[in-house]
Design a protein around this motif. Structure first.
Motif, PDB file in Angstrom:
ATOM      1  N   ALA A  62      -1.375  -7.092  -3.709  1.00  0.00           N
ATOM      2  CA  ALA A  62      -2.321  -6.551  -4.691  1.00  0.00           C
ATOM      3  C   ALA A  62      -2.889  -5.204  -4.283  1.00  0.00           C
ATOM      4  O   ALA A  62      -3.608  -4.577  -5.065  1.00  0.00           O
ATOM      5  N   CYS A  63      -2.563  -4.747  -3.080  1.00  0.00           N
ATOM      6  CA  CYS A  63      -3.061  -3.448  -2.603  1.00  0.00           C
ATOM      7  C   CYS A  63      -2.091  -2.349  -2.995  1.00  0.00           C
ATOM      8  O   CYS A  63      -0.907  -2.415  -2.624  1.00  0.00           O
ATOM      9  N   PRO A  64      -2.532  -1.329  -3.720  1.00  0.00           N
ATOM     10  CA  PRO A  64      -1.619  -0.271  -4.164  1.00  0.00           C
ATOM     11  C   PRO A  64      -0.942   0.508  -3.049  1.00  0.00           C
ATOM     12  O   PRO A  64       0.065   1.163  -3.301  1.00  0.00           O
ATOM     13  N   VAL A  65      -1.482   0.470  -1.831  1.00  0.00           N
ATOM     14  CA  VAL A  65      -0.824   1.161  -0.727  1.00  0.00           C
ATOM     15  C   VAL A  65      -0.299   0.195   0.321  1.00  0.00           C
ATOM     16  O   VAL A  65       0.176   0.614   1.382  1.00  0.00           O
ATOM     17  N   GLY A  66      -0.355  -1.108   0.049  1.00  0.00           N
ATOM     18  CA  GLY A  66       0.262  -2.103   0.910  1.00  0.00           C
ATOM     19  C   GLY A  66      -0.326  -2.231   2.289  1.00  0.00           C
ATOM     20  O   GLY A  66       0.393  -2.429   3.275  1.00  0.00           O
ATOM     21  N   ILE A  67      -1.643  -2.138   2.424  1.00  0.00           N
ATOM     22  CA  ILE A  67      -2.287  -2.300   3.733  1.00  0.00           C
ATOM     23  C   ILE A  67      -1.985  -3.692   4.287  1.00  0.00           C
ATOM     24  O   ILE A  67      -2.014  -4.689   3.550  1.00  0.00           O
ATOM     25  N   ASP A  68      -1.709  -3.775   5.585  1.00  0.00           N
ATOM     26  CA  ASP A  68      -1.549  -5.066   6.262  1.00  0.00           C
ATOM     27  C   ASP A  68      -2.942  -5.663   6.451  1.00  0.00           C
ATOM     28  O   ASP A  68      -3.554  -5.543   7.519  1.00  0.00           O
ATOM     29  N   ILE A  69      -3.439  -6.294   5.410  1.00  0.00           N
ATOM     30  CA  ILE A  69      -4.820  -6.786   5.405  1.00  0.00           C
ATOM     31  C   ILE A  69      -5.033  -7.896   6.424  1.00  0.00           C
ATOM     32  O   ILE A  69      -5.980  -7.825   7.229  1.00  0.00           O
ATOM     33  N   PRO A  70      -4.203  -8.940   6.469  1.00  0.00           N
ATOM     34  CA  PRO A  70      -4.409  -9.954   7.510  1.00  0.00           C
ATOM     35  C   PRO A  70      -4.324  -9.356   8.923  1.00  0.00           C
ATOM     36  O   PRO A  70      -5.057  -9.772   9.824  1.00  0.00           O
ATOM     37  N   GLY A  71      -3.444  -8.363   9.111  1.00  0.00           N
ATOM     38  CA  GLY A  71      -3.286  -7.752  10.426  1.00  0.00           C
ATOM     39  C   GLY A  71      -4.535  -7.056  10.896  1.00  0.00           C
ATOM     40  O   GLY A  71      -4.985  -7.253  12.042  1.00  0.00           O
ATOM     41  N   PHE A  72      -5.135  -6.234  10.035  1.00  0.00           N
ATOM     42  CA  PHE A  72      -6.321  -5.502  10.497  1.00  0.00           C
ATOM     43  C   PHE A  72      -7.531  -6.422  10.604  1.00  0.00           C
ATOM     44  O   PHE A  72      -8.377  -6.250  11.500  1.00  0.00           O
ATOM     45  N   ILE A  73      -7.611  -7.425   9.746  1.00  0.00           N
ATOM     46  CA  ILE A  73      -8.737  -8.356   9.830  1.00  0.00           C
ATOM     47  C   ILE A  73      -8.649  -9.182  11.116  1.00  0.00           C
ATOM     48  O   ILE A  73      -9.664  -9.448  11.775  1.00  0.00           O
ATOM     49  N   ALA A  97     -13.140   6.039   2.850  1.00  0.00           N
ATOM     50  CA  ALA A  97     -13.402   6.220   1.421  1.00  0.00           C
ATOM     51  C   ALA A  97     -12.991   4.988   0.640  1.00  0.00           C
ATOM     52  O   ALA A  97     -13.749   4.492  -0.211  1.00  0.00           O
ATOM     53  N   CYS A  98     -11.805   4.466   0.912  1.00  0.00           N
ATOM     54  CA  CYS A  98     -11.320   3.310   0.154  1.00  0.00           C
ATOM     55  C   CYS A  98     -12.173   2.076   0.407  1.00  0.00           C
ATOM     56  O   CYS A  98     -12.381   1.264  -0.497  1.00  0.00           O
ATOM     57  N   GLY A  99     -12.666   1.928   1.629  1.00  0.00           N
ATOM     58  CA  GLY A  99     -13.531   0.786   1.910  1.00  0.00           C
ATOM     59  C   GLY A  99     -14.814   0.817   1.097  1.00  0.00           C
ATOM     60  O   GLY A  99     -15.452  -0.217   0.890  1.00  0.00           O
ATOM     61  N   ARG A 100     -15.180   2.003   0.616  1.00  0.00           N
ATOM     62  CA  ARG A 100     -16.419   2.161  -0.140  1.00  0.00           C
ATOM     63  C   ARG A 100     -16.225   2.128  -1.653  1.00  0.00           C
ATOM     64  O   ARG A 100     -17.094   1.610  -2.367  1.00  0.00           O
ATOM     65  N   VAL A 101     -15.134   2.682  -2.160  1.00  0.00           N
ATOM     66  CA  VAL A 101     -15.049   2.882  -3.608  1.00  0.00           C
ATOM     67  C   VAL A 101     -13.915   2.132  -4.288  1.00  0.00           C
ATOM     68  O   VAL A 101     -13.818   2.158  -5.512  1.00  0.00           O
ATOM     69  N   CYS A 102     -13.039   1.473  -3.547  1.00  0.00           N
ATOM     70  CA  CYS A 102     -11.948   0.740  -4.195  1.00  0.00           C
ATOM     71  C   CYS A 102     -12.480  -0.492  -4.922  1.00  0.00           C
ATOM     72  O   CYS A 102     -13.431  -1.129  -4.464  1.00  0.00           O
ATOM     73  N   PRO A 103     -11.843  -0.867  -6.039  1.00  0.00           N
ATOM     74  CA  PRO A 103     -12.251  -2.078  -6.766  1.00  0.00           C
ATOM     75  C   PRO A 103     -11.624  -3.327  -6.147  1.00  0.00           C
ATOM     76  O   PRO A 103     -10.779  -3.989  -6.753  1.00  0.00           O
ATOM     77  N   GLN A 104     -12.031  -3.635  -4.919  1.00  0.00           N
ATOM     78  CA  GLN A 104     -11.434  -4.792  -4.245  1.00  0.00           C
ATOM     79  C   GLN A 104     -11.610  -6.080  -5.047  1.00  0.00           C
ATOM     80  O   GLN A 104     -10.765  -6.967  -5.006  1.00  0.00           O
ATOM     81  N   ASP A 105     -12.707  -6.162  -5.802  1.00  0.00           N
ATOM     82  CA  ASP A 105     -12.958  -7.378  -6.565  1.00  0.00           C
ATOM     83  C   ASP A 105     -11.916  -7.602  -7.646  1.00  0.00           C
ATOM     84  O   ASP A 105     -11.748  -8.729  -8.134  1.00  0.00           O
ATOM     85  N   LYS A 106     -11.184  -6.525  -8.018  1.00  0.00           N
ATOM     86  CA  LYS A 106     -10.154  -6.651  -9.043  1.00  0.00           C
ATOM     87  C   LYS A 106      -8.754  -6.470  -8.464  1.00  0.00           C
ATOM     88  O   LYS A 106      -7.779  -6.481  -9.199  1.00  0.00           O
ATOM     89  N   GLN A 107      -8.664  -6.306  -7.152  1.00  0.00           N
ATOM     90  CA  GLN A 107      -7.364  -6.131  -6.511  1.00  0.00           C
ATOM     91  C   GLN A 107      -7.211  -7.162  -5.393  1.00  0.00           C
ATOM     92  O   GLN A 107      -6.983  -8.326  -5.668  1.00  0.00           O
ATOM     93  N   CYS A 108      -7.326  -6.727  -4.142  1.00  0.00           N
ATOM     94  CA  CYS A 108      -7.023  -7.622  -3.025  1.00  0.00           C
ATOM     95  C   CYS A 108      -7.914  -8.861  -2.989  1.00  0.00           C
ATOM     96  O   CYS A 108      -7.436  -9.984  -2.771  1.00  0.00           O
ATOM     97  N   GLN A 109      -9.213  -8.687  -3.184  1.00  0.00           N
ATOM     98  CA  GLN A 109     -10.134  -9.826  -3.095  1.00  0.00           C
ATOM     99  C   GLN A 109      -9.979 -10.773  -4.282  1.00  0.00           C
ATOM    100  O   GLN A 109     -10.309 -11.955  -4.179  1.00  0.00           O
TER     101      GLN A 109
END
Length: 505
Positions: A62-73, A97-109
């Motif tokens: 769901a991340c437009p740039v494909g961040i390895d979310i489980p990896g960094f967490i 910047a992305c940690g502040r303004v991305c719509p995580q509630d409608k994407q990854c989260q």
């Protein structure tokens, strides 16, 4: 709690969500300081421990740039925020910047498995924590750039799409020059997002990061006017061009009084303040007329920015929106923060006239009360007029109704194919336009969207440009010819897969 590998998934799901600490509303409306304070280390580790480390993480898809979310967490959970920041930067060079303004509630989260039984993991808050730790501890490492290819690319526009394309192209060893119409870089992140959401020094650090990599910036340069695309490709020696000029043409209401004094588009209002420092006139030379009662039309993220800005400038701010609060397109976090800040709300209200005095200054707003129809197939409910009206005093109106694509380049180069809305049409797989050697991405090809989606398209376009310059892009561009064609918002993640997404703004 560091390294809590003994916890079961059931135990992790039950752990409490760590709320982001915020500056108190009564204090923050008096200044432009950032509202979220940020996690401390203990909170970040506690929130990271809630992640299940899914074997098939939908959040990455769901991340437009494909961040390895489980990896960094996982790295944050292990007490390694610097490593977490490096992991994020493998696919996203704008993490703060992305940690502040991305719509995580409608994407990854929105697809987080933990969210099925509890609140989803605060992915955006954790991304911000890792990025801020990296910045505050001077741990940002400039990446190695590949050996020079001898190729030269012009990037038009320094917003999220342009910066992302410039980064990816420079990594591959190409010479990159970014042309920006304004006097500073950052695009919408500078002129359209308030400092209480995204501090300016974060953007400045990202620009400096690119400059240290060897990316060049040329300011006060309007491509399409001062230089054309043909000038860049034929006279200035560029081998390819990326167009990331965004969607800066405001949409306005066509109602009586729309041309009155004191009526702004959101673009003009925010640009005057955040790019030209109009709030500090006469120290800075750009004035801004704002009265004491500001009416904001719309309920998206930009409307929230305007409402909250006007409040900080001493006005009574009121939101007018023709649908209900449930249909408001703003990020849930932005709407929540706005509702805390002593603003006024007029849901189900559609402006029909701006009433003026004899000098054509606005004095009142007239609205028709609306109701909502039953939901259609998409789940959207349509506003229906009731025939009942009300009038309220106001002396400033800001229309936040979205924006159309910047028309300068398409209007001055007829080889660039657009649809009937002025959106640049591209091959959806390669981001190639109908003009050879010219690629495009971001809001220029979708209309107004999000920072992270624009970055994803910038990355995809950069990959295609690289292949084109290395004579490895053999396919003829499949650029639509139907003037009614419009790209749906999509995610372009790092492995090249594309998934259609619903509207994100």
């Amino acid at each position: 709690m560091i390294g809590s590998n003994t916890l079961s998934n059931k135990e992790r799901i039950q752990l409490p969500h760590q709320e982001m600490p915020l500056c108190a509303p009564e204090l923050r409306v008096t200044n432009f300081e950032e509202v979220p304070i940020g996690y401390d280390t203990e909170q970040a580790i506690a929130e990271a421990t809630r992640c299940l480390q899914c074997k098939k993480p939908h959040c990455v898809e769901a991340c437009p740039v494909g961040i390895d979310i489980p990896g960094f967490i996982h790295l944050i959970e292990q007490g390694d925020p610097e490593g977490a920041a490096r992991k994020i930067r493998e696919t996203n060079f704008l993490p703060a910047a992305c940690g502040r303004v991305c719509p995580q509630d409608k994407q990854c989260q929105a697809v987080c498995v933990v969210g099925r039984k509890n609140l989803p993991v605060g992915i955006g808050n954790l991304e911000r924590y890792a990025a801020d730790y990296e910045r505050e501890h001077n741990a940002i490492k400039i990446p190695d750039v590949a050996e020079s290819t001898g190729k030269k690319i012009a990037v038009v526009g320094s917003g999220p799409a342009g910066l992302s394309a410039a980064y990816e192209l420079r990594l591959r060893g190409h010479e990159v020059v970014v042309f920006e119409a304004f006097h500073r870089a950052g695009g919408v992140m500078v002129y359209g997002i308030p400092r209480f959401r995204l501090p300016l020094d974060i953007i400045d650090d990202d620009i400096a990061y690119l400059e240290k990599m060897g990316v060049q910036f040329v300011y006060n340069m309007i491509i399409g006017k001062v230089l054309t695309l043909d000038d860049l490709l034929q006279r200035e020696g560029f081998d390819a061009v990326f167009v990331g000029t965004g969607a800066g043409l405001p949409r306005l209401l066509d109602i009586p009084g729309a041309n009155a004094n004191g009526v702004y588009s959101a673009n003009e209002y925010l640009t005057r303040i955040y790019l030209m420092e109009a709030n500090q006139f006469p120290k800075y030379s750009t004035p801004l007329y704002q009265g004491k009662k500001v009416a904001v039309i719309g309920a998206g993220n930009t409307a929230m920015d305007v409402l909250r800005t006007a409040k900080r400038l001493g006005a009574e701010s009121t939101c007018y929106y023709r649908r209900s609060e449930e249909e408001a397109p703003a990020r849930s976090e932005e709407l929540k923060h706005a509702k805390q800040e002593f603003l006024n709300w007029r849901w189900l209200s559609n402006p029909v006239e701006f009433i003026t005095d004899e000098q054509n200054f606005i004095t009142q707003i007239k609205c028709e009360k609306m109701t909502l129809s039953e939901a259609d197939e998409s789940g959207r409910r349509t506003p229906v007029p009731t025939g009942e009206y009300f009038i309220e005093d106001c002396d400033t109106v800001v229309m936040s109704l979205g924006c159309a694509v910047n028309p300068v380049i398409p209007s001055t180069d007829k080889e660039i194919r657009t649809n009937k809305w002025g959106v640049i049409m591209v091959d959806e797989e390669t981001c190639q336009t109908s003009k050879q050697g010219v690629f495009a991405g971001g809001d220029a090809i979708t209309g107004g969207s999000t920072v992270i989606l624009a970055m994803g398209q910038g990355k995809r376009a950069a990959e295609s440009i690289h292949l084109y310059l290395m004579d490895e892009l053999e396919a003829v561009p499949n650029v639509p010819t139907d003037p009614n064609h419009h790209i749906e918002s999509w995610n372009l993640n790092s492995n090249g897969s594309k998934s259609k997404k619903k509207e994100l703004i």
